[in-house]
Design a protein around this motif. Structure first.
Motif, PDB file in Angstrom:
ATOM      1  N   VAL A   1       0.992  -1.485  -0.034  1.00 42.30           N
ATOM      2  CA  VAL A   1       0.349   0.103  -0.119  1.00 42.30           C
ATOM      3  C   VAL A   1       0.544   0.804  -0.367  1.00 42.30           C
ATOM      4  CG1 VAL A   1      -1.918   1.480   1.153  1.00 42.30           C
ATOM      5  CG2 VAL A   1      -1.492  -0.737   1.145  1.00 42.30           C
ATOM      6  N   LYS A   2       1.595   1.191   1.025  1.00 47.79           N
ATOM      7  CA  LYS A   2       2.887   2.434   0.877  1.00 47.79           C
ATOM      8  C   LYS A   2       3.815   2.971  -0.847  1.00 47.79           C
ATOM      9  CE  LYS A   2       4.622   1.012   5.005  1.00 47.79           C
ATOM     10  NZ  LYS A   2       5.557   0.867   6.222  1.00 47.79           N
ATOM     11  N   GLN A   3       3.727   2.200  -1.733  1.00 51.37           N
ATOM     12  CA  GLN A   3       3.881   1.980  -2.458  1.00 51.37           C
ATOM     13  C   GLN A   3       3.653   2.350  -3.732  1.00 51.37           C
ATOM     14  OE1 GLN A   3       6.907  -1.391  -2.999  1.00 51.37           O
ATOM     15  NE2 GLN A   3       8.043  -0.856  -1.383  1.00 51.37           N
ATOM     16  N   PHE A   4       2.194   2.037  -3.357  1.00 53.50           N
ATOM     17  CA  PHE A   4       0.595   2.085  -4.517  1.00 53.50           C
ATOM     18  C   PHE A   4       0.644   2.817  -5.743  1.00 53.50           C
ATOM     19  CE2 PHE A   4      -3.661   2.495  -5.605  1.00 53.50           C
ATOM     20  CZ  PHE A   4      -4.165   1.799  -6.197  1.00 53.50           C
ATOM     21  N   LYS A   5       0.526   3.328  -6.817  1.00 56.23           N
ATOM     22  CA  LYS A   5       0.238   4.317  -7.171  1.00 56.23           C
ATOM     23  C   LYS A   5      -1.055   4.587  -8.126  1.00 56.23           C
ATOM     24  CE  LYS A   5       2.023   7.016 -11.059  1.00 56.23           C
ATOM     25  NZ  LYS A   5       2.746   7.084 -12.158  1.00 56.23           N
ATOM     26  N   TYR A   6      -1.582   3.574  -8.976  1.00 64.11           N
ATOM     27  CA  TYR A   6      -2.556   2.751  -9.149  1.00 64.11           C
ATOM     28  C   TYR A   6      -2.918   1.428  -9.586  1.00 64.11           C
ATOM     29  CZ  TYR A   6      -0.796   3.912 -13.499  1.00 64.11           C
ATOM     30  OH  TYR A   6      -0.307   3.897 -15.606  1.00 64.11           O
ATOM     31  N   ALA A   7      -4.495   0.899  -9.638  1.00 66.62           N
ATOM     32  CA  ALA A   7      -4.287  -0.225 -10.479  1.00 66.62           C
ATOM     33  C   ALA A   7      -5.765  -0.208 -11.579  1.00 66.62           C
ATOM     34  CB  ALA A   7      -5.016  -1.158  -9.168  1.00 66.62           C
ATOM     35  N   LEU A   8      -5.494  -0.949 -12.267  1.00 69.45           N
ATOM     36  CA  LEU A   8      -5.583  -1.328 -13.925  1.00 69.45           C
ATOM     37  C   LEU A   8      -6.704  -3.328 -13.203  1.00 69.45           C
ATOM     38  CD1 LEU A   8      -3.070  -1.000 -16.438  1.00 69.45           C
ATOM     39  CD2 LEU A   8      -5.163   0.976 -15.669  1.00 69.45           C
ATOM     40  N   VAL A   9      -8.352  -3.071 -13.538  1.00 67.46           N
ATOM     41  CA  VAL A   9      -8.859  -3.702 -12.961  1.00 67.46           C
ATOM     42  C   VAL A   9      -9.599  -3.830 -14.668  1.00 67.46           C
ATOM     43  CG1 VAL A   9     -11.157  -4.057 -11.907  1.00 67.46           C
ATOM     44  CG2 VAL A   9      -8.626  -2.480 -10.826  1.00 67.46           C
ATOM     45  N   TRP A  10      -9.458  -4.948 -14.721  1.00 65.39           N
ATOM     46  CA  TRP A  10     -10.513  -5.948 -16.108  1.00 65.39           C
ATOM     47  C   TRP A  10     -11.668  -6.613 -14.712  1.00 65.39           C
ATOM     48  CZ3 TRP A  10      -5.595  -5.954 -15.794  1.00 65.39           C
ATOM     49  CH2 TRP A  10      -4.339  -4.769 -17.109  1.00 65.39           C
ATOM     50  N   GLY A  11     -12.710  -6.551 -15.303  1.00 66.18           N
ATOM     51  CA  GLY A  11     -13.748  -7.838 -14.449  1.00 66.18           C
ATOM     52  C   GLY A  11     -15.044  -6.364 -14.660  1.00 66.18           C
ATOM     53  N   SER A  12     -16.031  -7.444 -14.099  1.00 62.37           N
ATOM     54  CA  SER A  12     -17.499  -6.996 -13.865  1.00 62.37           C
ATOM     55  C   SER A  12     -17.585  -5.578 -12.742  1.00 62.37           C
ATOM     56  CB  SER A  12     -18.183  -7.979 -12.663  1.00 62.37           C
ATOM     57  OG  SER A  12     -18.111  -8.549 -11.916  1.00 62.37           O
ATOM     58  N   SER A  13     -16.705  -5.371 -11.850  1.00 66.77           N
ATOM     59  CA  SER A  13     -16.609  -3.771 -11.228  1.00 66.77           C
ATOM     60  C   SER A  13     -16.143  -2.683 -12.124  1.00 66.77           C
ATOM     61  CB  SER A  13     -15.811  -4.234  -9.643  1.00 66.77           C
ATOM     62  OG  SER A  13     -14.338  -3.906 -10.424  1.00 66.77           O
ATOM     63  N   VAL A  14     -15.890  -2.997 -13.025  1.00 62.83           N
ATOM     64  CA  VAL A  14     -15.666  -1.266 -13.483  1.00 62.83           C
ATOM     65  C   VAL A  14     -16.273  -1.646 -15.361  1.00 62.83           C
ATOM     66  CG1 VAL A  14     -13.486  -1.382 -13.243  1.00 62.83           C
ATOM     67  CG2 VAL A  14     -13.939  -2.547 -14.723  1.00 62.83           C
ATOM     68  N   LYS A  15     -15.888  -0.561 -15.863  1.00 67.75           N
ATOM     69  CA  LYS A  15     -17.161  -0.323 -17.208  1.00 67.75           C
ATOM     70  C   LYS A  15     -16.383  -0.439 -17.981  1.00 67.75           C
ATOM     71  CE  LYS A  15     -20.534   2.839 -15.493  1.00 67.75           C
ATOM     72  NZ  LYS A  15     -21.063   4.151 -15.335  1.00 67.75           N
ATOM     73  N   HIS A  16     -15.042   0.251 -17.926  1.00 68.43           N
ATOM     74  CA  HIS A  16     -14.067  -0.302 -18.828  1.00 68.43           C
ATOM     75  C   HIS A  16     -12.716  -1.217 -19.102  1.00 68.43           C
ATOM     76  CE1 HIS A  16     -15.853   3.794 -20.304  1.00 68.43           C
ATOM     77  NE2 HIS A  16     -15.434   4.095 -19.165  1.00 68.43           N
ATOM     78  N   LYS A  17     -12.276  -2.014 -19.918  1.00 68.71           N
ATOM     79  CA  LYS A  17     -11.635  -2.945 -19.554  1.00 68.71           C
ATOM     80  C   LYS A  17     -10.002  -2.904 -20.813  1.00 68.71           C
ATOM     81  CE  LYS A  17     -14.748  -5.749 -18.506  1.00 68.71           C
ATOM     82  NZ  LYS A  17     -15.602  -5.096 -18.670  1.00 68.71           N
ATOM     83  N   PRO A  18      -8.740  -2.275 -19.896  1.00 69.80           N
ATOM     84  CA  PRO A  18      -9.020  -2.403 -18.068  1.00 69.80           C
ATOM     85  C   PRO A  18      -9.861  -0.489 -17.826  1.00 69.80           C
ATOM     86  CG  PRO A  18      -6.882  -1.606 -18.727  1.00 69.80           C
ATOM     87  CD  PRO A  18      -7.335  -2.103 -20.039  1.00 69.80           C
ATOM     88  N   GLN A  19      -9.622  -0.248 -16.658  1.00 72.16           N
ATOM     89  CA  GLN A  19     -10.362   0.902 -15.706  1.00 72.16           C
ATOM     90  C   GLN A  19      -8.728   0.910 -15.114  1.00 72.16           C
ATOM     91  OE1 GLN A  19     -14.287   1.605 -15.502  1.00 72.16           O
ATOM     92  NE2 GLN A  19     -13.931   3.176 -13.600  1.00 72.16           N
ATOM     93  N   ARG A  20      -8.887   2.623 -15.056  1.00 70.34           N
ATOM     94  CA  ARG A  20      -7.365   2.402 -13.924  1.00 70.34           C
ATOM     95  C   ARG A  20      -8.306   3.348 -12.867  1.00 70.34           C
ATOM     96  NH1 ARG A  20      -2.585   7.375 -14.499  1.00 70.34           N
ATOM     97  NH2 ARG A  20      -2.763   8.010 -12.208  1.00 70.34           N
ATOM     98  N   VAL A  21      -8.283   2.917 -11.151  1.00 60.60           N
ATOM     99  CA  VAL A  21      -8.734   2.641 -10.267  1.00 60.60           C
ATOM    100  C   VAL A  21      -7.845   3.379  -8.742  1.00 60.60           C
ATOM    101  CG1 VAL A  21     -10.956   1.333 -10.529  1.00 60.60           C
ATOM    102  CG2 VAL A  21      -8.995   0.479  -9.311  1.00 60.60           C
ATOM    103  N   GLY A  22      -8.211   3.236  -7.715  1.00 64.63           N
ATOM    104  CA  GLY A  22      -7.113   4.059  -7.070  1.00 64.63           C
ATOM    105  C   GLY A  22      -7.710   2.663  -5.753  1.00 64.63           C
ATOM    106  N   LYS A  23      -7.839   3.165  -4.594  1.00 61.44           N
ATOM    107  CA  LYS A  23      -7.330   2.197  -3.366  1.00 61.44           C
ATOM    108  C   LYS A  23      -8.488   1.888  -2.680  1.00 61.44           C
ATOM    109  CE  LYS A  23      -4.839   5.272  -0.831  1.00 61.44           C
ATOM    110  NZ  LYS A  23      -3.479   4.892   0.215  1.00 61.44           N
ATOM    111  N   GLU A  24     -10.002   2.507  -2.878  1.00 60.88           N
ATOM    112  CA  GLU A  24     -10.815   2.263  -2.258  1.00 60.88           C
ATOM    113  C   GLU A  24     -11.706   2.180  -2.856  1.00 60.88           C
ATOM    114  OE1 GLU A  24      -9.305   5.165  -2.963  1.00 60.88           O
ATOM    115  OE2 GLU A  24      -8.401   6.146  -0.378  1.00 60.88           O
ATOM    116  N   HIS A  25     -11.537   1.420  -4.414  1.00 61.80           N
ATOM    117  CA  HIS A  25     -12.512   0.936  -5.721  1.00 61.80           C
ATOM    118  C   HIS A  25     -13.191  -0.799  -4.985  1.00 61.80           C
ATOM    119  CE1 HIS A  25     -13.723  -0.348  -9.139  1.00 61.80           C
ATOM    120  NE2 HIS A  25     -13.083  -2.078  -8.813  1.00 61.80           N
TER     121      HIS A  25
END
Length: 433
Positions: free
Chosen positions: A395-419
């Motif tokens: 978490v200390k080195q976290f910048k952002y995350a790319l997510v594929w799946g049902s929780s996002v609209k776009h494939k991939p989608q850039r999200v933060g820690k709270e997603h």
């Protein structure tokens, strides 16, 4: 003329009057003898004051104290059984329930020092992504079920109490490691310490899901008996925590508010329950029609709310009509461990009740790893929880995350820690440079 006198007085009369010279040499010196009342008082003091330094005496004291508490519990339960339930007796019953909860807590966690605390579980290291416990009466097929599901050997025999300690096994299901515990059979009165019952139920408190194994050819009333034993130890099966707010304060008395019509609790009953716990200043807010038991559970604060599945074993020994009657039970799964009937259905139901989420990792420039998912709880499934599950420093080195799946609209989608992630999402973590 014969008068009734005590043997002690008769001896003194013989000594003083010397009625028989032949008896006189054999009589004791009565001046040195204490009076019988003094003897009885001395013996009482000696009986009531065992040597405190002796471990045996200390264990006797603890046993006596426990017996006194159990007698008080029995008296309160008898009084509750005699009392009719209506609006006039609600205040009295609420007070009795609060006293009963306090005594049960005292029985399970005694304050006396030494001798080991009550309620320790079996020494089994928690491993895997979740823990499932097999609870039931002796000889209902718990060990056979463990052998069939995990391949771990647990002794099976036709007599009761074959399993005397906790036998762990591991199930690999949908990429998750599920630890299955074969606990010794419990008996009625286990919550009061009978038959190693406290150790069994203490271990059951640490489980994410409890499987109550029932024998199809035995009375279905065994289900209620086991529920009573578990509830007496603070485990609430297939229930959610009460939707009420309880907050202590320094002054102002008891402030009781409710957003719905109450049929079980009123201000007098709430004050009586709080006074039993020596709470005289508190804010209590209800959001549903709560009972006295719900309020006591919130005040105690040591209740565990655990999902439970009733596994009815040995269905090969009953008729189809009897099976249809059992089918009306809620949270129920019929199996035959010996013939391996419906074990897949049981595993599917366990997975449903565990409510776990599988997250797949994707290294940069590589395909996702579908063989070894990261398992998180559905209540803690944010990207931050996912990072903590892998390593606490991520978490200390976290910048952002790319997510594929049902929780996002776009494939991939850039999200933060709270997603919040969903089951079978693919995640790629981008670190700070």
């Amino acid at each position: 003329h014969l008068e009734k006198i005590s043997p002690w007085a008769f001896l003194r009369r013989l000594k003083t009057k010397t009625l028989n010279p032949l008896l006189e040499p054999s009589l004791p010196d009565l001046a040195s003898l204490p009076h019988p009342h003094q003897l009885s008082r001395a013996s009482e003091k000696q009986a009531n004051l065992p040597e405190p330094s002796s471990p045996r005496a200390a264990s006797h004291l603890r046993a006596a104290a426990m017996a006194t508490v159990m007698q008080k519990i029995k008296d309160i339960e008898d009084e509750m059984a005699r009392t009719q339930k209506n609006k006039a007796t609600a205040h009295h019953l609420g007070l009795l329930k609060a006293k009963l909860a306090k005594l049960r807590r005292e029985l399970l966690t005694p304050t006396s020092k030494g001798g080991g605390g009550a309620g320790e579980g079996f020494d089994v290291t928690k491993s895997g992504d979740a823990r499932v416990g097999l609870v039931g009466f002796p000889s209902v097929g718990k060990s056979t079920l463990l052998n069939k599901l995990t391949g771990t050997f647990s002794e099976v025999a036709a007599y009761e109490f074959t399993t005397l300690t906790c036998i762990p096994g591991v199930i690999m299901y949908k990429g998750a490691k599920i630890q299955l515990l074969d606990l010794p059979g419990i008996i009625e009165g286990a919550k009061d310490g009978k038959g190693r019952g406290r150790q069994v139920i203490s271990t059951a408190r640490t489980c994410n899901v409890i499987l109550i194994v029932l024998d199809a050819i035995k009375p279905i009333t065994h289900k209620r008996l086991i529920e009573k034993e578990l509830e007496g130890f603070g485990i609430r099966l297939n229930k959610t925590p009460p939707n009420l707010t309880f907050r202590k304060k320094e002054k102002g008395g008891i402030n009781f508010t409710s957003t719905v019509t109450n049929t079980h609790l009123d201000l007098e009953t709430v004050k009586a329950i709080c006074s039993e716990y020596r709470i005289h200043n508190a804010d209590i807010s209800l959001r549903y029609d709560a009972t006295a038991d719900d309020l006591i559970d919130v005040i105690e604060g040591s209740r565990i709310y655990t999902p439970c599945i009733y596994v009815v074993n040995k269905i090969d020994q009953i008729t189809l009509e009897e099976l249809e009657i059992l089918d009306k039970l809620p949270h129920y799964c019929p199996i035959s461990a010996h013939l391996e009937w419906n074990l897949d259905g049981l595993l599917e139901k366990v997975w449903e009740y565990l409510d776990l989420v599988r997250i797949y990792t994707k290294p940069k420039g590589l395909n996702p790893d579908y063989e070894d998912p990261v398992i998180v709880s559905s209540k803690k499934k944010t990207v931050e929880d996912f990072c903590n599950r892998i390593h606490k420093d991520m978490v200390k080195q976290f910048k952002y995350a790319l997510v594929w799946g049902s929780s996002v609209k776009h494939k991939p989608q850039r999200v933060g820690k709270e997603h919040e992630l969903e089951d079978e999402d693919v995640v790629q973590i981008i670190k700070k440079i």
